[in-house]
Design an enzyme around this catalytic site. Structure first.
Site, PDB file in Angstrom:
ATOM      1  N   TRP A 193       0.956  -0.998  -0.151  1.00  0.00           N
ATOM      2  CA  TRP A 193      -0.415  -0.245  -0.151  1.00  0.00           C
ATOM      3  C   TRP A 193       0.872   1.344   0.369  1.00  0.00           C
ATOM      4  O   TRP A 193       0.550   2.400   0.045  1.00  0.00           O
ATOM      5  CB  TRP A 193      -0.802   0.257   0.963  1.00  0.00           C
ATOM      6  CG  TRP A 193       0.286  -0.592   2.371  1.00  0.00           C
ATOM      7  CD1 TRP A 193       0.745  -0.362   2.556  1.00  0.00           C
ATOM      8  CD2 TRP A 193      -0.722   1.209   3.365  1.00  0.00           C
ATOM      9  NE1 TRP A 193       1.379   0.418   3.725  1.00  0.00           N
ATOM     10  CE2 TRP A 193       0.194   1.269   4.885  1.00  0.00           C
ATOM     11  CE3 TRP A 193      -2.023   1.820   3.764  1.00  0.00           C
ATOM     12  CZ2 TRP A 193       0.101   1.548   5.414  1.00  0.00           C
ATOM     13  CZ3 TRP A 193      -1.740   2.569   4.851  1.00  0.00           C
ATOM     14  CH2 TRP A 193      -1.140   2.368   5.741  1.00  0.00           C
ATOM     15  N   ASP A 194       2.304   1.397   0.015  1.00  0.00           N
ATOM     16  CA  ASP A 194       3.217   1.982   0.092  1.00  0.00           C
ATOM     17  C   ASP A 194       2.964   3.420  -1.099  1.00  0.00           C
ATOM     18  O   ASP A 194       3.239   4.778  -0.626  1.00  0.00           O
ATOM     19  CB  ASP A 194       4.458   1.385  -0.022  1.00  0.00           C
ATOM     20  CG  ASP A 194       5.085   0.267   0.984  1.00  0.00           C
ATOM     21  OD1 ASP A 194       4.072  -0.242   1.246  1.00  0.00           O
ATOM     22  OD2 ASP A 194       5.427   0.974   1.655  1.00  0.00           O
TER      23      ASP A 194
ATOM     24  N   GLU B   5       0.765  -4.422  12.214  1.00  0.00           N
ATOM     25  CA  GLU B   5       0.853  -5.996  11.320  1.00  0.00           C
ATOM     26  C   GLU B   5       1.285  -6.605  12.931  1.00  0.00           C
ATOM     27  O   GLU B   5       0.958  -7.609  13.377  1.00  0.00           O
ATOM     28  CB  GLU B   5       2.168  -6.341  10.822  1.00  0.00           C
ATOM     29  CG  GLU B   5       1.316  -5.183   8.879  1.00  0.00           C
ATOM     30  CD  GLU B   5       2.572  -5.462   8.280  1.00  0.00           C
ATOM     31  OE1 GLU B   5       3.446  -5.889   8.936  1.00  0.00           O
ATOM     32  OE2 GLU B   5       2.279  -5.784   7.097  1.00  0.00           O
TER      33      GLU B   5
ATOM     34  N   LYS C  81       3.120  -1.904  15.835  1.00  0.00           N
ATOM     35  CA  LYS C  81       4.250  -1.434  15.514  1.00  0.00           C
ATOM     36  C   LYS C  81       4.266   0.030  15.436  1.00  0.00           C
ATOM     37  O   LYS C  81       5.254   0.049  14.831  1.00  0.00           O
ATOM     38  CB  LYS C  81       4.232  -2.028  14.068  1.00  0.00           C
ATOM     39  CG  LYS C  81       5.262  -2.143  13.368  1.00  0.00           C
ATOM     40  CD  LYS C  81       5.019  -3.549  11.758  1.00  0.00           C
ATOM     41  CE  LYS C  81       6.161  -3.744  11.236  1.00  0.00           C
ATOM     42  NZ  LYS C  81       5.511  -4.442  10.259  1.00  0.00           N
TER      43      LYS C  81
HETATM   44  C1  BGC Z   1       4.945  -2.365   6.873  1.00  0.00           C
HETATM   45  C2  BGC Z   1       3.222  -1.881   6.390  1.00  0.00           C
HETATM   46  C3  BGC Z   1       4.545  -1.629   4.793  1.00  0.00           C
HETATM   47  C4  BGC Z   1       5.299  -2.776   4.417  1.00  0.00           C
HETATM   48  C5  BGC Z   1       6.588  -2.499   2.949  1.00  0.00           C
HETATM   49  C6  BGC Z   1       5.524  -3.068   6.662  1.00  0.00           C
HETATM   50  O1  BGC Z   1       6.982  -2.781   7.673  1.00  0.00           O
HETATM   51  O2  BGC Z   1       4.402  -2.948   8.235  1.00  0.00           O
HETATM   52  O3  BGC Z   1       3.139  -0.934   6.324  1.00  0.00           O
HETATM   53  O4  BGC Z   1       4.106  -1.349   3.575  1.00  0.00           O
HETATM   54  O5  BGC Z   1       6.156  -2.830   5.326  1.00  0.00           O
HETATM   55  O6  BGC Z   1       7.169  -1.181   3.379  1.00  0.00           O
END
Ligand code: BGC
Length: 808
Positions: A371-372, A510, A629
């Site tokens: 989703w970045d 997460e 997190k």
């Molecule tokens: C984050 C996610 C992010 C992903 C890629 C993960 O550590 O929790 O939000 O999309 O990294 O950057």
């Protein structure tokens, strides 16, 4: 302002390291790496492969150098055995090291930092020219001194070309010099600890060939995907193509090297240019990639002309994107971020079927698209809105895959994957590896359904920014409808509460993927997910209402939209559940308040970068704790600001005042470990309107991401979301610039202590420059704008004509 390593030159546009630090080299290879949107090349020392082969990693990171070339959007398959199951995911393969280049005096050792004394050293990234620069002055065992000046670029003018230019000066000697070059196909993916157990040998059947006109070419297949890749190279010495008869070749495992011996005069620079082309069978319509790569290299003009073309392609866009500030450190910090975003979202990538990889085109997170793009796209398109269309079309091309995913999950509409690569199918592996104890942990992050809302958000904001109604009518509206349908079918009416629930999901945090002891993963009513679902449902309905009648009718037919569906979305949006704590603040999800409290989240896993891994080594799970997190509830304030959150909640029948909003922010902040690079910068944005001091403190800490030696994971790939968000926060949160359909809103809240910044942006084809500090914020409309623009201030709206300014 602190927050970046290396040093800035007078213009703040060169990031440079003036001493060699073997323990920081892997990170610098990444942060000084170059890309053009199609290729990415780590800034590894070209001489190391011949001068100190043991220091160059073929497949592990216990080395000083990790040369890597990556082709954007090219994925192979990686597999591993995990807990008796097979884990599968797409991975961006590391391509052969085609930048091998070294020199020596005949009979002596190849010169490099391990084989000779390093008298002087500099490694730098020149942002204005899009070049990586290196200078080494080396004294060999016989006491003679040689200087190497390296210039490297990945052509912004030609998507397939990498150019490495050396100027060699024999400072105090003359005679013969050996030049060694080559391509080493003995490489595997191996820089990411947590991905190490995945099958990493992606290059198979590699072979090398030389052409009669002196080119070298390596060709190979990917292990699991039917793609052939060719890497061709040419070496020119002093502007002349070298003759194949001059070369002596030798082979090592999957590698071929060549040596040419020639005279060098004292203090007379000798120029060596290595021009490399990478072509895959996907890039060429009819020719074989070998022919295509060789033709590319053969037809390439002299390297200085390639460099001119690169400069002409790079400079205009960079001049618009570059940020100015009297504070050289801040200027450099922001520009390095803008630079890396421009290397990924580029005019070249805009014409390819490419999403935005969370870690750039390197191995971090396998090169997957998460989703970045929600964070990267606004910066990627800041001065050239059309660049956003590439990544948006990447999603549109995968709409059918998302439809299939929805249907196989018993849903309607489009269910986009949490991790996406080539096909648009879910790439989240079922298990993830915990490098602390070698266990495989269940990976349930595919339940981060909120990715759909981020795609919808990008569509709406791209259209507001660009005014591209054609895109909206042709593609965007269809995606919005299908994403809204997905939310509607995921929402279930709860007969007891009379509200709609969304269950079985995970929010951005997460560290909570389910309830402790529950048989199935997933949470009930994650606040972020539900509020963003409300936002999407309402936005999709608004878009349908605003479409011209003919387009609406065509879309209704195309997606078979029932006449009551949009009204049903409105009903759901006004009755979706959001959980609250007793004090009226938003709770992350239903039941979060029953989890065990933590007094100091940051000291929970001392010395470890990931609390979930650490807790698992003790047989536990972060699900049991009120330990977060990265921003989850707080993300709502980052995106929608307090005003937007309150408005959506009020429309859903909740009473949610200023104090409750304030308490919601505090509740979240106290529980956060900030173990995602997105965390601190999101906090900075979320707090910008209410607590500028705290916001700026977060902003400053976020400046450290990827820029502190021996911390984090920048060596695996850069954190593009975090990088781009720093710029988003400056423009959209601190300067308060927001794009609306008919105007630009401008409500600055510049935090005292943040130096003055000047940056450009483009709204609907009209260019503006923002100049702001705590005393004054101004917007200047470019002289060559072709119309007057309404700028909405807190209390009034002003018309800004081309060449005019507005001050706050
Ligand atoms: C984050 C996610 C992010 C992903 C890629 C993960 O550590 O929790 O939000 O999309 O990294 O950057």
């Amino acid at each position: 302002m602190r927050g970046i390593d290396g040093s800035a030159d007078d213009h703040g546009d060169v990031l440079s390291f003036d001493s060699f630090r073997p323990d920081d080299e892997l990170r610098r290879e990444s942060i000084l790496g170059l890309g053009n949107g199609a290729l990415f090349v780590r800034a590894s020392a070209p001489e190391a492969r011949l001068a100190a082969p043991c220091s160059v990693s073929a497949n592990g990171i216990a080395s000083q150098h990790y040369p890597g070339i990556y082709r954007a959007g090219l994925y192979d398959l990686s597999t591993a055995k995990a807990n008796g199951a097979i884990v599968r995911t797409a991975s961006v393969p590391r391509l052969p090291n085609a930048t091998v280049l070294a020199i020596r005096r005949p009979g002596g050792a190849w010169l490099g930092s391990n084989s000779a004394e390093l008298v002087e050293y500099r490694h730098a990234l020149d942002l204005c020219r899009g070049l990586a620069l290196r200078t080494l002055v080396l004294r060999d065992a016989s006491g003679t001194t040689t200087q190497i000046d390296e210039t490297r670029f990945v052509s912004y003018a030609n998507p397939f070309l990498i150019v490495l230019r050396w100027t060699v000066t024999a400072c105090d000697w003359e005679g013969l010099i050996d030049i060694g070059t080559g391509t080493d196909a003995n490489v595997c993916n191996g820089i990411v600890d947590s991905q190490r157990p995945l099958e990493s040998a992606h290059i198979v059947d590699a072979s090398h060939a030389d052409t009669v006109d002196g080119l070298s070419c390596a060709v190979f297949r990917l292990a699991a995907i039917p793609v052939t890749v060719a890497v061709a190279a040419r070496v020119d010495v002093d502007g002349q193509r070298t003759d194949v008869a001059q070369w002596q070749a030798w082979d090592e495992e999957h590698a071929r090297f060549r040596l040419v011996r020639m005279p060098i005069a004292r203090r007379t620079p000798l120029r060596i240019d290595r021009i490399v082309a990478v072509k895959t069978s996907r890039d060429v319509a009819s020719a074989h990639p070998v022919d295509a790569a060789c033709n590319e290299v053969r037809g390439a003009p002299h390297a200085s002309r390639l460099q001119d073309a690169h400069r002409r392609a790079w400079t205009p866009g960079w001049e618009q994107s570059r940020i100015d500030s009297e504070d050289a450190a801040l200027r450099l910090a922001l520009n390095v971020r803008a630079f890396h975003v421009r290397q990924t979202v580029s005019p070249i990538s805009a014409h390819e079927d490419l999403g935005i990889p969370a870690r750039g085109w390197q191995e971090g997170y396998n090169g997957h698209v998460f989703w970045d793009d929600l964070f990267v796209l606004p910066e990627g398109a800041r001065t050239q809105p059309a660049l956003a269309k590439g990544p948006l079309m990447y999603r549109y091309e995968r709409l059918d895959a998302a439809r299939r995913a929805a249907s196989s999950n018993g849903l309607r509409g489009a269910l986009y994957p949490w991790r996406s690569a080539t096909t648009g199918d879910e790439e989240t592996p079922d298990f993830r590896y915990n490098p602390l104890d070698g266990h495989w942990m269940r990976d349930n992050t595919h339940l981060e359904r909120h990715v759909g809302a981020s795609i919808a958000w990008n569509i709406v904001h791209y259209v507001r920014m660009s005014g591209d109604d054609v895109y909206l009518r042709t593609y965007g509206a269809e995606m919005m409808v299908e994403i809204a349908r997905m939310w509607a079918s995921l929402s279930k009416l709860n007969a007891t509460s009379g509200r709609y629930d969304i269950g079985g999901v995970i929010g951005p945090d997460e560290y909570h993927d389910g309830y402790p002891g529950a048989a199935a993963p997933g949470l009930l009513n994650n606040a972020y997910t539900n509020v963003m679902a409300m936002w999407t449902l309402r936005s999709a309905r608004d878009i349908l209402d605003e479409l011209p009648a003919e387009d609406r009718a065509a879309l209704v037919r195309k997606v078979d939209l029932a006449h009551d569906e949009p009204e049903c979305w409105r009903t759901i949006a006004s009755r979706l559940s959001v959980p609250f704590f007793d004090d009226g603040s938003i709770s992350q999800f239903e039941g979060f308040d029953t989890l065990r409290e933590v007094s100091d989240p940051r000291s929970f896993s001392p010395g470890h970068s990931r609390t979930d891994w650490f807790v698992e080594t003790k047989g536990g799970t972060t699900n049991a704790w009120q330990l977060v997190k990265q921003p989850d509830v707080l993300m709502l304030f980052y995106l929608l600001r307090e005003r937007g959150v309150r408005s959506l909640l009020e429309q859903a029948g909740y009473r949610f005042g200023r104090e409750a909003a304030q308490r919601s922010l505090e509740q979240c902040l106290g529980r956060m470990t900030h173990e995602s690079s997105l965390s601190r910068i999101v906090c900075a944005g979320a707090l910008a309107g209410t607590d500028p001091k705290k916001s700026l403190a977060f902003f400053r800490r976020a400046l450290e991401t990827d820029h502190v030696p021996a911390s984090g994971s920048a060596q695996e790939g850069l954190h593009l979301g975090s990088h781009a968000s720093l710029l988003n926060v400056v423009l959209h949160h601190y300067a308060g610039v927001r794009y609306e359909t008919d105007a630009i809103a401008f409500e600055p809240g510049w935090p005292p202590g943040l130096p003055r910044v000047r940056m450009g942006f483009n709204w609907r084809g009209q260019r503006f420059v923002l100049c702001a500090d705590a005393a004054k914020a101004e917007l200047h409309a470019a002289h060559d704008n072709d119309r007057t623009v309404d700028v909405r201030l807190a209390e009034r709206t002003v018309c800004v004509a081309p060449g005019d300014s507005v001050n706050v």
